[in-house]
Enzyme design. Structure first.
Site, PDB file in Angstrom:
ATOM      1  N   ARG A 124      16.397  -4.285  20.940  1.00  0.00           N
ATOM      2  CA  ARG A 124      16.622  -4.945  19.631  1.00  0.00           C
ATOM      3  C   ARG A 124      15.382  -5.686  19.146  1.00  0.00           C
ATOM      4  NH1 ARG A 124      21.677  -6.783  21.940  1.00  0.00           N
ATOM      5  NH2 ARG A 124      23.208  -5.135  21.660  1.00  0.00           N
ATOM      6  N   LYS A 146       7.710  -2.101   6.723  1.00  0.00           N
ATOM      7  CA  LYS A 146       8.660  -0.997   6.533  1.00  0.00           C
ATOM      8  C   LYS A 146       8.454   0.003   7.661  1.00  0.00           C
ATOM      9  CE  LYS A 146       9.826  -0.680   1.630  1.00  0.00           C
ATOM     10  NZ  LYS A 146       9.712   0.125   0.386  1.00  0.00           N
ATOM     11  N   GLU A 188      -2.770   6.022  -2.421  1.00  0.00           N
ATOM     12  CA  GLU A 188      -2.178   4.676  -2.299  1.00  0.00           C
ATOM     13  C   GLU A 188      -3.166   3.584  -2.741  1.00  0.00           C
ATOM     14  OE1 GLU A 188       0.962   4.379  -1.828  1.00  0.00           O
ATOM     15  OE2 GLU A 188       1.715   5.402  -0.033  1.00  0.00           O
ATOM     16  N   LYS A 230      -1.024  -5.962  -1.412  1.00  0.00           N
ATOM     17  CA  LYS A 230       0.272  -5.695  -0.782  1.00  0.00           C
ATOM     18  C   LYS A 230       0.872  -6.986  -0.221  1.00  0.00           C
ATOM     19  CE  LYS A 230       3.011  -2.700   2.028  1.00  0.00           C
ATOM     20  NZ  LYS A 230       3.221  -1.418   2.667  1.00  0.00           N
ATOM     21  N   GLU A 240      12.548  -6.176  -0.339  1.00  0.00           N
ATOM     22  CA  GLU A 240      12.686  -5.351  -1.537  1.00  0.00           C
ATOM     23  C   GLU A 240      13.949  -5.665  -2.331  1.00  0.00           C
ATOM     24  OE1 GLU A 240      10.853  -1.282  -1.252  1.00  0.00           O
ATOM     25  OE2 GLU A 240      12.767  -0.696  -2.110  1.00  0.00           O
ATOM     26  N   ARG A 244       9.349  -6.217  -4.768  1.00  0.00           N
ATOM     27  CA  ARG A 244       8.667  -5.270  -3.872  1.00  0.00           C
ATOM     28  C   ARG A 244       8.782  -3.815  -4.351  1.00  0.00           C
ATOM     29  NH1 ARG A 244       8.176  -5.201   2.746  1.00  0.00           N
ATOM     30  NH2 ARG A 244       6.940  -3.293   2.806  1.00  0.00           N
ATOM     31  N   ASN A 248       6.456   0.793  -4.889  1.00  0.00           N
ATOM     32  CA  ASN A 248       6.980   2.155  -4.912  1.00  0.00           C
ATOM     33  C   ASN A 248       6.532   2.920  -6.163  1.00  0.00           C
ATOM     34  OD1 ASN A 248       9.898   3.718  -3.871  1.00  0.00           O
ATOM     35  ND2 ASN A 248       8.684   2.485  -2.468  1.00  0.00           N
ATOM     36  N   HIS A 251       6.479   6.738  -6.323  1.00  0.00           N
ATOM     37  CA  HIS A 251       7.174   7.254  -5.145  1.00  0.00           C
ATOM     38  C   HIS A 251       8.504   7.940  -5.463  1.00  0.00           C
ATOM     39  CE1 HIS A 251       4.157   5.000  -2.995  1.00  0.00           C
ATOM     40  NE2 HIS A 251       4.636   5.393  -1.827  1.00  0.00           N
ATOM     41  N   HIS A 255       7.954  11.020  -3.508  1.00  0.00           N
ATOM     42  CA  HIS A 255       8.710  11.374  -2.294  1.00  0.00           C
ATOM     43  C   HIS A 255       9.453  12.697  -2.489  1.00  0.00           C
ATOM     44  CE1 HIS A 255       9.071   7.199  -0.133  1.00  0.00           C
ATOM     45  NE2 HIS A 255       8.007   7.873   0.241  1.00  0.00           N
ATOM     46  N   HIS A 267       1.277  12.585   1.737  1.00  0.00           N
ATOM     47  CA  HIS A 267       1.973  11.476   1.078  1.00  0.00           C
ATOM     48  C   HIS A 267       1.157  10.910  -0.089  1.00  0.00           C
ATOM     49  CE1 HIS A 267       4.710   8.113   0.639  1.00  0.00           C
ATOM     50  NE2 HIS A 267       3.663   7.306   0.628  1.00  0.00           N
TER      51      HIS A 267
HETATM   52  N1  LIG Z   1       5.550   1.822   5.995  1.00  0.00           N
HETATM   53  C1  LIG Z   1       4.921   1.852   4.842  1.00  0.00           C
HETATM   54  O1  LIG Z   1       4.830   0.843   4.125  1.00  0.00           O
HETATM   55  C2  LIG Z   1       4.248   3.124   4.395  1.00  0.00           C
HETATM   56  C3  LIG Z   1       3.332   3.078   3.345  1.00  0.00           C
HETATM   57  C4  LIG Z   1       2.696   4.240   2.962  1.00  0.00           C
HETATM   58  C5  LIG Z   1       2.959   5.433   3.645  1.00  0.00           C
HETATM   59  N2  LIG Z   1       3.847   5.427   4.657  1.00  0.00           N
HETATM   60  C6  LIG Z   1       4.084   6.667   5.431  1.00  0.00           C
HETATM   61  O2  LIG Z   1       2.850   7.018   6.040  1.00  0.00           O
HETATM   62  C7  LIG Z   1       2.807   8.444   6.232  1.00  0.00           C
HETATM   63  C8  LIG Z   1       1.493   8.962   5.698  1.00  0.00           C
HETATM   64  O3  LIG Z   1       0.442   8.344   6.420  1.00  0.00           O
HETATM   65  P1  LIG Z   1      -0.879   9.163   6.792  1.00  0.00           P
HETATM   66  O4  LIG Z   1      -1.420   9.822   5.597  1.00  0.00           O
HETATM   67  O5  LIG Z   1      -1.736   8.267   7.582  1.00  0.00           O
HETATM   68  O6  LIG Z   1      -0.263  10.334   7.668  1.00  0.00           O
HETATM   69  P2  LIG Z   1      -0.431  10.723   9.215  1.00  0.00           P
HETATM   70  O7  LIG Z   1      -0.084   9.627  10.090  1.00  0.00           O
HETATM   71  O8  LIG Z   1       0.287  12.021   9.399  1.00  0.00           O
HETATM   72  O9  LIG Z   1      -1.993  10.981   9.311  1.00  0.00           O
HETATM   73  C9  LIG Z   1      -2.537  12.041   8.589  1.00  0.00           C
HETATM   74  C10 LIG Z   1      -3.318  12.982   9.547  1.00  0.00           C
HETATM   75  O10 LIG Z   1      -4.517  12.323   9.889  1.00  0.00           O
HETATM   76  C11 LIG Z   1      -4.672  12.315  11.307  1.00  0.00           C
HETATM   77  N3  LIG Z   1      -5.455  11.126  11.600  1.00  0.00           N
HETATM   78  C12 LIG Z   1      -5.103   9.835  11.432  1.00  0.00           C
HETATM   79  N4  LIG Z   1      -6.141   9.040  11.701  1.00  0.00           N
HETATM   80  C13 LIG Z   1      -7.166   9.833  12.042  1.00  0.00           C
HETATM   81  C14 LIG Z   1      -8.524   9.603  12.391  1.00  0.00           C
HETATM   82  N5  LIG Z   1      -9.050   8.375  12.397  1.00  0.00           N
HETATM   83  N6  LIG Z   1      -9.289  10.657  12.693  1.00  0.00           N
HETATM   84  C15 LIG Z   1      -8.802  11.935  12.631  1.00  0.00           C
HETATM   85  N7  LIG Z   1      -7.535  12.223  12.274  1.00  0.00           N
HETATM   86  C16 LIG Z   1      -6.734  11.178  11.985  1.00  0.00           C
HETATM   87  C17 LIG Z   1      -3.284  12.354  11.851  1.00  0.00           C
HETATM   88  O11 LIG Z   1      -3.248  12.866  13.138  1.00  0.00           O
HETATM   89  C18 LIG Z   1      -2.604  13.282  10.841  1.00  0.00           C
HETATM   90  O12 LIG Z   1      -2.839  14.620  11.183  1.00  0.00           O
HETATM   91  C19 LIG Z   1       4.002   9.002   5.504  1.00  0.00           C
HETATM   92  O13 LIG Z   1       5.008   9.278   6.448  1.00  0.00           O
HETATM   93  C20 LIG Z   1       4.434   7.869   4.605  1.00  0.00           C
HETATM   94  O14 LIG Z   1       5.810   7.929   4.296  1.00  0.00           O
HETATM   95  C21 LIG Z   1       4.491   4.313   5.053  1.00  0.00           C
HETATM   96  O1  LIG Z   2       5.701  -1.219   1.424  1.00  0.00           O
HETATM   97  C1  LIG Z   2       6.375  -0.835   0.464  1.00  0.00           C
HETATM   98  O2  LIG Z   2       7.287  -1.503  -0.011  1.00  0.00           O
HETATM   99  C2  LIG Z   2       6.104   0.489  -0.134  1.00  0.00           C
HETATM  100  O3  LIG Z   2       6.876   0.942  -0.956  1.00  0.00           O
HETATM  101  C3  LIG Z   2       4.871   1.210   0.280  1.00  0.00           C
HETATM  102  C4  LIG Z   2       4.934   2.712   0.070  1.00  0.00           C
HETATM  103  O4  LIG Z   2       3.609   3.163  -0.131  1.00  0.00           O
HETATM  104  C5  LIG Z   2       5.498   3.471   1.262  1.00  0.00           C
HETATM  105  O5  LIG Z   2       5.314   4.846   1.082  1.00  0.00           O
HETATM  106  C6  LIG Z   2       6.921   3.167   1.634  1.00  0.00           C
HETATM  107  O6  LIG Z   2       7.237   3.696   2.897  1.00  0.00           O
HETATM  108  C7  LIG Z   2       7.884   3.746   0.670  1.00  0.00           C
HETATM  109  O7  LIG Z   2       9.017   3.002   0.770  1.00  0.00           O
HETATM  110  P1  LIG Z   2      10.481   3.600   0.700  1.00  0.00           P
HETATM  111  O8  LIG Z   2      11.316   2.395   0.808  1.00  0.00           O
HETATM  112  O9  LIG Z   2      10.601   4.295  -0.617  1.00  0.00           O
HETATM  113  O10 LIG Z   2      10.617   4.532   1.834  1.00  0.00           O
HETATM  114 ZN   LIG Z   3       3.593   5.307  -0.069  1.00  0.00          ZN
END
Ligand SMILES: NC(=O)c1ccc[n+]([C@@H]2O[C@H](COP(=O)([O-])OP(=O)(O)OC[C@H]3O[C@@H](n4cnc5c(N)ncnc54)[C@H](O)[C@@H]3O)[C@@H](O)[C@H]2O)c1
Ligand SMILES: O=C(O)C(=O)C[C@@H](O)[C@H](O)[C@H](O)COP(=O)(O)O
Ligand SMILES: [Zn+2]
Length: 363
Positions: A124, A146, A188, A230, A240, A244, A248, A251, A255, A267
């Protein structure tokens, strides 16, 4: 050499530092010890990032006195699912981590989201340190708490808000990112500028950032500026409830495009499409001027990111119907109001279909 930026994030559930700088990987162990304590650490990364950085991080953790294990999963959005999550949780249990111990997410946004969720669920909630290695993860996903996995119905449909205990962004990791992955991440970066910083938006368009041969000082500055944008939103609305939603921007459609392309489109590129579509549709509706829409589209275009899609409009709307911003028969969409300013509008799914039709055709 540029100095490390330390950005404090204060939310109701937790306060933590985001460090942005160079040469930080060797210090992950010491910094984790200071922020988290604990006896054991598990480094989670994907199959691309593990051979590049997992050893250096694990050695640093061992030097700081941690009993360290590592887990890696197949790289790609296709791994951001319940199966991978279950494997990670089993691995944490086998390694004997307790609640004071630390999950270290080393990788892009996929790794950060799924390792963050594992850390939130395991016992947890144990400690989580984010070590983002993609530009997208540095400017966005590692900050704000998130965490999620995807379901067949769409992106990020199961997860928690769970703030990390520390974020360490070492820009030197960007050296190994391919130019196309770097560009994808810029979706982004443009989003943050479009919602909060007109000057940054103009500058990003005029002098695009890139990873190779780049002034590292400016890269650190741009990443730190993104983290502050951010942070300022997340501190005011951690879960959110309202504000917040502006993070998005792009998105709702983005998405949907990402899922409809079976994750062929990254993404950041999908968000770029979503921002351009909603910007064009907003100008057509009179919610912003044509100039505002044109500038958002031209910033996206300056990076060679896609500004439209030929995916069928009905497919986009059917995926968008599962958006987390759905309320009753409608969905909240984020629309540009001016450069550096957006607003949240509630539209019916029928109206969303009209917006998609108005904005999404490739230019
Ligand atoms: N939690 C949040 O607030 C938030 C915000 C934005 C995006 N996201 C999520 O993040 C994901 C997209 O992130 P991403 O674009 O980093 O994708 P990812 O994690 O798949 O990375 C993209 C690619 O780059 C490679 N990679 C990463 N760092 C590297 C490095 N330094 N050198 C070589 N290769 C490297 C990875 O192995 C992968 O193949 C999506 O799932 C999206 O929904 C979440
Ligand atoms: O941190 C946030 O809030 C965001 O919306 C950042 C986004 O770039 C990110 O892709 C997030 O995961 C999207 O949120 P979701 O709630 O639509 O999944
Ligand atoms: Zn995003």
């Amino acid at each position: 050499m540029s100095e490390t930026r330390r950005i404090r994030v204060r939310t109701p559930s937790r306060s933590y530092d985001v460090l942005v700088g160079r040469d930080l990987l060797d210090g992950v162990g010491r910094l984790t010890r200071e922020a988290c304590g604990g006896r054991r650490a598990c480094v989670v990364s994907d199959s691309n990032v593990a051979p590049l950085y997992a050893n250096a991080v694990a050695e640093s953790l061992a030097d700081a006195g941690y009993e360290c294990t590592a887990q890696a999963f197949e790289a790609g959005e296709g791994s951001k699912n319940m199966g991978t999550l279950a494997d990670l949780l089993e691995g944490l249990a086998q390694a004997g981590l307790d609640r004071d111990d630390v999950v270290i997410a080393v990788g892009g946004g996929v790794t950060g989201d799924i390792a963050g969720l594992a850390g939130a669920m395991y016992l947890r909630g144990c400690k989580v340190v984010q070590v983002p290695t993609s530009l997208l993860a540095m400017v966005d996903s590692s900050v704000g708490g998130k965490t999620a996995v995807d379901l067949s119905a769409g992106k990020n449909l199961a997860g928690f808000f769970f703030q990390p205990h520390l974020v360490i962004a070492d820009v030197d990791c960007l050296d190994t990112l391919t130019p196309s992955l770097f560009t994808d991440s810029c979706g982004e970066v443009i989003k943050h500028a479009a919602i909060a910083d007109a000057e940054l938006l103009a500058r990003l368009g005029e002098e695009p950032i890139n990873a190779q041969g780049y002034d590292r000082g400016r890269l650190v500055e741009v990443i730190a500026r993104n983290v502050r944008i951010k942070r300022d939103v997340v501190e005011r609305d951690e879960r959110e409830g309202g504000l917040r939603q502006v993070l998005n921007f792009g998105h709702t459609i983005g998405h949907a495009v990402e899922a409809a392309s079976s994750f062929e489109l990254g993404h950041g590129s999908s968000v770029a499409v979503g921002m351009c579509c909603i910007a064009r549709a907003s100008a057509a509706r009179g919610w912003c001027t044509q100039d505002v829409a044109d500038r958002i589209v031209s910033a996206v275009d300056a990076y060679g990111l896609p500004t439209g899609t030929d995916i069928d409009h009905r497919t986009i709307v059917s995926f968008a119907a599962h958006d987390k911003k759905r309320h009753g028969a409608g969905v909240n969409v984020i629309t540009p109001r001016a450069l550096g300013a957006v607003e949240v509008r509630h539209v019916t799914l029928g109206e969303l279909a009209e917006l998609v039709e108005l904005g999404c055709a490739p230019a």
